[in-house]
Design a protein around this motif. Structure first.
Motif, PDB file in Angstrom:
ATOM      1  N   UNK A  70       0.811  -1.221   0.000  1.00 50.92           N
ATOM      2  CA  UNK A  70       0.000   0.000   0.000  1.00 50.92           C
ATOM      3  C   UNK A  70       0.847   1.275   0.000  1.00 50.92           C
ATOM      4  N   UNK A  71       2.061   1.173  -0.510  1.00 47.57           N
ATOM      5  CA  UNK A  71       2.961   2.336  -0.530  1.00 47.57           C
ATOM      6  C   UNK A  71       2.325   3.525  -1.242  1.00 47.57           C
ATOM      7  N   UNK A  72       1.637   3.276  -2.353  1.00 49.02           N
ATOM      8  CA  UNK A  72       1.021   4.362  -3.133  1.00 49.02           C
ATOM      9  C   UNK A  72      -0.503   4.248  -3.158  1.00 49.02           C
ATOM     10  N   UNK A  73      -1.062   3.694  -2.081  1.00 48.00           N
ATOM     11  CA  UNK A  73      -2.498   3.434  -2.050  1.00 48.00           C
ATOM     12  C   UNK A  73      -3.318   4.717  -2.011  1.00 48.00           C
ATOM     13  N   UNK A 132      -6.747   5.597   4.860  1.00 50.04           N
ATOM     14  CA  UNK A 132      -6.494   4.991   6.177  1.00 50.04           C
ATOM     15  C   UNK A 132      -5.141   4.281   6.172  1.00 50.04           C
ATOM     16  N   UNK A 133      -4.855   3.566   5.062  1.00 50.48           N
ATOM     17  CA  UNK A 133      -3.592   2.837   4.973  1.00 50.48           C
ATOM     18  C   UNK A 133      -2.442   3.760   4.585  1.00 50.48           C
ATOM     19  N   UNK A 134      -2.637   4.563   3.560  1.00 45.78           N
ATOM     20  CA  UNK A 134      -1.545   5.432   3.106  1.00 45.78           C
ATOM     21  C   UNK A 134      -1.189   6.465   4.166  1.00 45.78           C
ATOM     22  N   UNK A 135      -2.200   6.930   4.905  1.00 48.99           N
ATOM     23  CA  UNK A 135      -1.935   7.904   5.961  1.00 48.99           C
ATOM     24  C   UNK A 135      -1.106   7.318   7.088  1.00 48.99           C
ATOM     25  N   UNK A 136      -1.361   6.067   7.401  1.00 44.82           N
ATOM     26  CA  UNK A 136      -0.578   5.406   8.453  1.00 44.82           C
ATOM     27  C   UNK A 136       0.885   5.312   8.055  1.00 44.82           C
ATOM     28  N   UNK A 137       1.135   4.969   6.791  1.00 45.30           N
ATOM     29  CA  UNK A 137       2.518   4.842   6.327  1.00 45.30           C
ATOM     30  C   UNK A 137       3.211   6.204   6.269  1.00 45.30           C
ATOM     31  N   UNK A 138       2.502   7.235   5.809  1.00 40.20           N
ATOM     32  CA  UNK A 138       3.098   8.560   5.727  1.00 40.20           C
ATOM     33  C   UNK A 138       3.445   9.109   7.106  1.00 40.20           C
ATOM     34  N   UNK A 139       2.693   8.685   8.121  1.00 41.94           N
ATOM     35  CA  UNK A 139       2.944   9.143   9.491  1.00 41.94           C
ATOM     36  C   UNK A 139       4.041   8.333  10.176  1.00 41.94           C
ATOM     37  N   UNK A 184     -15.149 -11.526  -2.194  1.00 48.57           N
ATOM     38  CA  UNK A 184     -14.886 -11.160  -0.813  1.00 48.57           C
ATOM     39  C   UNK A 184     -15.938 -10.176  -0.296  1.00 48.57           C
ATOM     40  N   UNK A 185     -16.226 -10.303   0.970  1.00 45.01           N
ATOM     41  CA  UNK A 185     -17.154  -9.364   1.635  1.00 45.01           C
ATOM     42  C   UNK A 185     -16.348  -8.521   2.609  1.00 45.01           C
ATOM     43  N   UNK A 186     -16.392  -7.190   2.439  1.00 47.01           N
ATOM     44  CA  UNK A 186     -15.565  -6.321   3.265  1.00 47.01           C
ATOM     45  C   UNK A 186     -16.009  -4.871   3.117  1.00 47.01           C
ATOM     46  N   UNK A 187     -15.899  -4.088   4.182  1.00 47.46           N
ATOM     47  CA  UNK A 187     -16.226  -2.657   4.074  1.00 47.46           C
ATOM     48  C   UNK A 187     -15.104  -1.847   3.435  1.00 47.46           C
ATOM     49  N   UNK A 188     -13.936  -2.473   3.127  1.00 47.52           N
ATOM     50  CA  UNK A 188     -12.809  -1.680   2.619  1.00 47.52           C
ATOM     51  C   UNK A 188     -12.386  -2.047   1.207  1.00 47.52           C
ATOM     52  N   UNK A 189     -12.806  -3.193   0.679  1.00 47.20           N
ATOM     53  CA  UNK A 189     -12.289  -3.635  -0.619  1.00 47.20           C
ATOM     54  C   UNK A 189     -12.651  -2.669  -1.742  1.00 47.20           C
ATOM     55  N   UNK A 190     -13.749  -1.943  -1.592  1.00 44.77           N
ATOM     56  CA  UNK A 190     -14.128  -0.999  -2.651  1.00 44.77           C
ATOM     57  C   UNK A 190     -13.150   0.169  -2.765  1.00 44.77           C
ATOM     58  N   UNK A 191     -12.336   0.364  -1.724  1.00 40.26           N
ATOM     59  CA  UNK A 191     -11.344   1.437  -1.757  1.00 40.26           C
ATOM     60  C   UNK A 191      -9.982   0.954  -2.255  1.00 40.26           C
ATOM     61  N   UNK A 192      -9.846  -0.335  -2.517  1.00 35.02           N
ATOM     62  CA  UNK A 192      -8.556  -0.903  -2.880  1.00 35.02           C
ATOM     63  C   UNK A 192      -8.516  -1.234  -4.371  1.00 35.02           C
ATOM     64  N   UNK A 193      -7.349  -1.067  -4.961  1.00 33.48           N
ATOM     65  CA  UNK A 193      -7.180  -1.365  -6.379  1.00 33.48           C
ATOM     66  C   UNK A 193      -7.082  -2.873  -6.597  1.00 33.48           C
ATOM     67  N   UNK A 194      -7.268  -3.281  -7.872  1.00 37.71           N
ATOM     68  CA  UNK A 194      -7.149  -4.704  -8.187  1.00 37.71           C
ATOM     69  C   UNK A 194      -5.749  -5.213  -7.872  1.00 37.71           C
TER      70      UNK A 194
END
Length: 608
Positions: A307-310, A314-321, A369-379
């Motif tokens: 998720x370096x360039x996600x 939520x994920x990219x912000x954690x890495x940038x911090x 997959x069933x998930x509240x976050x997969x719609x925000x993730x790239x293939x």
């Protein structure tokens, strides 16, 4: 008053006259004056038989017996007979091939009706604690007390064989900052001054090393005024060990030998000759715990590289911090209920997370997959997750994103809950001992803006980090500290100590201890270090925790004769209790406690 214990007669005693004394465990009235009594003492049970043809008065008296009456019986040992061609032997007790035919009986003491049965499980713990003197008669509690004795006996044997001296240290000592709140004792002879009950004999055992004792141990009573839970008590017991001229490996080897003997001689369990070792960093990275249960997998996996360039903030912000992203693949837990996921989410929030992201793999591909976050993730990201975490149909993937400490803590808790939901430890009797080493030396408190000792201020840094401590470079320092862990429980821990005045002074400087505080709180030990103190180190094992695991219970209250409840109250003696104002006056103490309308003490306002 007896010739044998209730576990001490056998076929070799057939025809002999013996005397037993104990408690009536149970009574079976067969009618016509024929009565069977199971008589119990600490060692076991013997069946005693009252026959009217031998002594009618004895049989009539036996009809009045009830549970826990104390009686003394004399009679002849006989083999248990066959009835209708069937043996009446009882293979569940050691005396099951014989019985005692009673010729004389004496009632020693009658028992009132019991508040709870002694031969069945009792779910009301407060009731058990109120009548602890009865609870101790229950077979499980009697076994626990015997095993605890065996643990302390073996401990003394092993350490004595190794040249250690058992030495007592003061119970009334000086209050010093060691992490938890001290219990204070006012001094009548020095008005306005207070002793403290020791949280541990830490300074005294180091002073013993300065005194040339070289090898010390103590079954030490310790006291901490802190909030309680199943494995904490305001007073507890440590197996306290300290030695001079030793390395970390010496202390670890001694502890492995000691624990091996303890488990072997108490319950016949075999511990490995040497335990696996893992650093604190690896333990947290892999298991999310500094006391990991290694009997199952469910490892934490770092997935930050995916998720370096996600675009998922939520994920990219954690890495940038400067944080991290980790995940657990709980294989086979796709069927987790909404309630189970809600419980895991609540646990994550309590550990510092804002929530708990998850994926339920309803099929083999991300589209299933069933998930509240997969719609925000790239293939590409979804495929990367599938490959790195080996996601298959039926899996449940749980995520943590944020600072490293919080992510590890969150997923460490969730990992244990997943293992519980999957019943991964059902029937597991493994003893997975391991050492966790290289703990952080210092921890920075952002709210206070200062460094704290992770263990205590006498813990020595690893050799590579000593120069950094002296130079004031405190971040990332590692300690020569080690914890021994069994199945997810910390049995104890210790460290190699600082023994030089200059290094100890540097440690106090890191902790922000002023020159005046050094003299008033630690002057005695700094003086000791200035007169040729030897290199030394040690360890303390929680005797209550060791006994809990040996006995197979889940609370240390089950292995303590007279414990407090989870509010720190002794229900049996009703303590703590108020004292007469005259006693307080003699101590120059005045209570400021206030009570509400119901007479219950009011909690004081928090200090500002």
């Amino acid at each position: 008053m007896r010739t044998h214990t209730c576990n001490g007669i056998s076929r070799s005693d057939i025809g002999n006259t013996v005397t037993l004394i104990g408690w009536v465990k149970s009574k079976r009235d067969q009618g016509a004056g024929l009565i069977f009594i199971d008589l119990r003492d600490r060692e076991g049970v013997t069946q005693v038989v009252f026959k009217p043809e031998i002594n009618k008065e004895n049989s009539e008296l036996a009809e009045s017996f009830r549970s826990e009456d104390v009686i003394q019986v004399t009679g002849t040992v006989e083999e248990r007979p066959e009835i209708d061609g069937q043996s009446t032997f009882n293979t569940e007790i050691a005396t099951g091939e014989v019985e005692l035919i009673v010729s004389e009986v004496k009632v020693i003491n009658r028992a009132e009706v019991l508040p709870f049965p002694l031969d069945k499980p009792v779910n009301n713990e407060d009731l058990r604690l109120k009548y602890r003197f009865l609870d101790l008669r229950r077979p499980a509690m009697a076994r626990n007390m015997q095993l605890r004795h065996r643990i302390t006996k073996t401990t003394r044997d092993v350490l004595d064989e190794d040249g250690f001296l058992e030495i007592e240290t003061p119970i009334l000592s000086k209050s010093t900052p060691e992490g938890a709140r001290d219990f204070l004792v006012p001094s009548r002879l020095t008005p306005g001054s207070f002793y403290a009950l020791p949280q541990a004999p830490q300074q005294y055992k180091q002073l013993l090393m300065c005194g040339g004792i070289e090898k010390y141990f103590q079954i030490a009573r310790c006291f901490r005024d802190e909030d309680l839970r199943a494995d904490r008590q305001p007073e507890f017991t440590q197996i306290d060990i300290e030695a001079s001229f030793v390395t970390q490996d010496d202390i670890i080897g001694l502890t492995e030998k000691l624990l091996g003997r303890v488990f072997k001689e108490s319950i016949g369990a075999e511990a490995p000759a040497s335990f696996e070792r893992i650093t604190y960093q690896d333990a947290m990275d892999t298991y999310g715990s500094d006391k990991p249960d290694t009997r199952f997998g469910l490892h934490l996996t770092d997935i930050g590289d995916i998720f370096t360039n996600s675009q998922f903030k939520v994920f990219s912000g954690a890495l940038k911090a400067g944080g991290c992203i980790k995940a657990i693949n709980a294989k086979g837990l796709n069927s987790a209920s909404v309630g189970q996921i809600d419980k895991m989410t609540k646990a994550a929030i309590e550990a510092g997370a804002k929530g708990l992201a998850y994926i339920q793999a309803r099929g083999p591909e991300p589209a299933d997959w069933r998930s509240p976050i997969t719609k925000f993730l790239s293939e590409e990201e979804l495929q990367g997750l599938k490959e790195k975490l080996n996601i298959e149909e039926g899996d449940l993937v749980l995520f943590g994103a944020g600072d490293w400490d919080t992510v590890c803590e969150v997923l460490g808790r969730v990992r244990l809950m997943c293992a519980d939901y999957l019943n991964l430890l059902e029937g597991n009797t493994d003893l997975n001992f391991l050492w966790v080493t290289e703990f952080p030396l210092l921890h920075f408190d952002k709210e206070e803006g200062r460094w704290h000792a992770v263990h205590h201020p006498f813990t020595r840094p690893v050799p590579e980090d000593e120069a950094k401590l002296k130079a004031g470079e405190y971040a990332g320092l590692r300690a020569q500290a080690y914890d021994v862990v069994l199945n997810g429980y910390e049995l104890g821990g210790g460290s190699i100590r600082i023994h030089e005045a200059d290094l100890q002074d540097a440690m106090f400087t890191a902790l922000g201890v002023s020159e005046e505080e050094k003299k008033t709180m630690f002057g005695h030990i700094l003086d000791a270090f200035s007169f040729g103190a030897p290199p030394h180190g040690g360890l303390a094992l929680g005797l209550d925790r060791v006994a809990m695991l040996v006995c197979g219970t889940d609370s240390i209250r089950e292995v303590i004769a007279f414990p407090k409840n989870n509010k720190g109250t002794d229900l049996m003696s009703d303590s703590p209790a108020e004292v007469d104002f005259k006693q307080l006056r003699e101590l120059y103490v005045q209570s400021t406690a206030k009570k509400d309308k119901k007479g219950q003490p009011q909690q004081p306002a928090p200090a500002k």
